[in-house]
Design a protein around this motif. Structure first.
Motif, mmCIF file in Angstrom:
data_model
loop_
_atom_site.group_PDB
_atom_site.id
_atom_site.type_symbol
_atom_site.label_atom_id
_atom_site.label_comp_id
_atom_site.label_asym_id
_atom_site.label_seq_id
_atom_site.Cartn_x
_atom_site.Cartn_y
_atom_site.Cartn_z
ATOM 1 N N ALA A 79 0.815 -1.218 0.000
ATOM 2 C CA ALA A 79 0.000 0.000 0.000
ATOM 3 C C ALA A 79 0.847 1.266 0.000
ATOM 4 C CB ALA A 79 -0.931 0.008 1.211
ATOM 5 N N ASP A 80 1.986 1.247 0.683
ATOM 6 C CA ASP A 80 2.818 2.449 0.785
ATOM 7 C C ASP A 80 3.290 2.948 -0.580
ATOM 8 O OD1 ASP A 80 4.401 4.430 2.423
ATOM 9 O OD2 ASP A 80 6.048 3.389 1.441
ATOM 10 N N PRO A 81 3.919 2.093 -1.417
ATOM 11 C CA PRO A 81 4.313 2.603 -2.738
ATOM 12 C C PRO A 81 3.133 2.986 -3.617
ATOM 13 C CG PRO A 81 4.717 0.231 -2.567
ATOM 14 C CD PRO A 81 4.405 0.720 -1.193
ATOM 15 N N ILE A 82 1.984 2.283 -3.463
ATOM 16 C CA ILE A 82 0.801 2.648 -4.247
ATOM 17 C C ILE A 82 0.316 4.039 -3.863
ATOM 18 C CG2 ILE A 82 -1.647 2.127 -4.602
ATOM 19 C CD1 ILE A 82 -0.952 -0.814 -4.491
ATOM 20 N N ALA A 83 0.315 4.333 -2.564
ATOM 21 C CA ALA A 83 -0.091 5.663 -2.093
ATOM 22 C C ALA A 83 0.866 6.732 -2.614
ATOM 23 C CB ALA A 83 -0.135 5.686 -0.566
ATOM 24 N N ASP A 84 2.161 6.408 -2.617
ATOM 25 C CA ASP A 84 3.149 7.354 -3.143
ATOM 26 C C ASP A 84 2.882 7.659 -4.610
ATOM 27 O OD1 ASP A 84 4.306 7.180 -0.670
ATOM 28 O OD2 ASP A 84 5.921 5.841 -1.296
ATOM 29 N N LYS A 85 2.676 6.583 -5.389
ATOM 30 C CA LYS A 85 2.455 6.756 -6.827
ATOM 31 C C LYS A 85 1.158 7.522 -7.090
ATOM 32 C CE LYS A 85 6.035 4.077 -7.454
ATOM 33 N NZ LYS A 85 6.560 3.929 -6.096
ATOM 34 N N ALA A 86 0.134 7.260 -6.281
ATOM 35 C CA ALA A 86 -1.147 7.954 -6.469
ATOM 36 C C ALA A 86 -0.976 9.453 -6.240
ATOM 37 C CB ALA A 86 -2.193 7.386 -5.521
#
Length: 205
Positions: A79-86
């Motif tokens: 979830a952390d990298p997905i949140a960053d990319k979002a």
């Protein structure tokens, strides 16, 4: 370190993951503020910059809290990298739609970020690709440069600042490409090692 007993994964609902989820929830708020009206009203740009700053700070703290308190979970790793990319992706797209940032910069960064995310999923069963120092520096440069692009600098600061944010974004693009290639090599190496370990275990049976 305060954490769970060895071999026991912490609960998914913990402080670190809640900060990650907060970052995801702030993304539409940030975009709404940035795109309000004609997208160039100073008060809304300042509001968008404030939300972007808060969201970026959650990225700074969630990882530290997870490691320090032993709250690292597989959910957080994904979830952390997905949140960053979002957050980064929505900011770049919005700025390009507003003609504040050239589209080729947005495309290069988004292709790299999407590619790295897919690589993480591709090798997840073999292990997790940890963020490198270059990747962390890339993220910092992207965040600072985007923050400067979001701010209504035309009304507040001299032209020299526009040059600073341009150079910061240029450096971010270079690091984006270089670290992207590094992630590809690390992913291939990790997958190769994982497959070799699987074959060794299978052959030993």
């Amino acid at each position: 370190m305060i954490g769970q007993p060895p071999g026991v994964e912490p609960p998914v609902l913990n402080l670190a993951n809640m900060l990650t989820l907060l970052r995801l929830l702030l993304v539409p708020v940030f975009v709404a503020f940035l795109m309000t009206g004609d997208g160039h009203q100073a008060q809304w740009r300042l509001a968008a910059a404030a939300v972007f700053a808060v969201a970026s700070l959650t990225d700074r703290f969630d990882g530290d809290i997870a490691r320090r308190r032993g709250l690292v979970t597989r959910f957080g790793m994904v979830a952390d990298p997905i949140a960053d990319k979002a957050l980064i992706g929505s900011a770049l797209i919005a700025l390009s739609l507003l003609d504040d940032l050239t589209w080729w910069v947005t495309v290069v960064i988004l292709v790299r970020e999407l590619g790295v995310t897919l690589l993480r999923f591709w090798v997840l069963r073999h292990g997790v690709i940890a963020a490198s120092r270059g990747g962390k520096l890339k993220t910092l440069l992207q965040t600072v440069a985007i923050g400067l692009y979001v701010l209504p600098l035309g009304a507040l600061l001299p032209a020299a600042v526009h040059a600073v944010r341009w150079w910061l974004m240029a450096l971010a693009v270079v690091l984006t490409v270089v670290t992207g290639l590094d992630y590809v090599l690390r992913a291939l190496r990790l997958r190769s090692q994982g497959l070799a370990a699987t074959r060794a275990v299978t052959g030993a049976r």
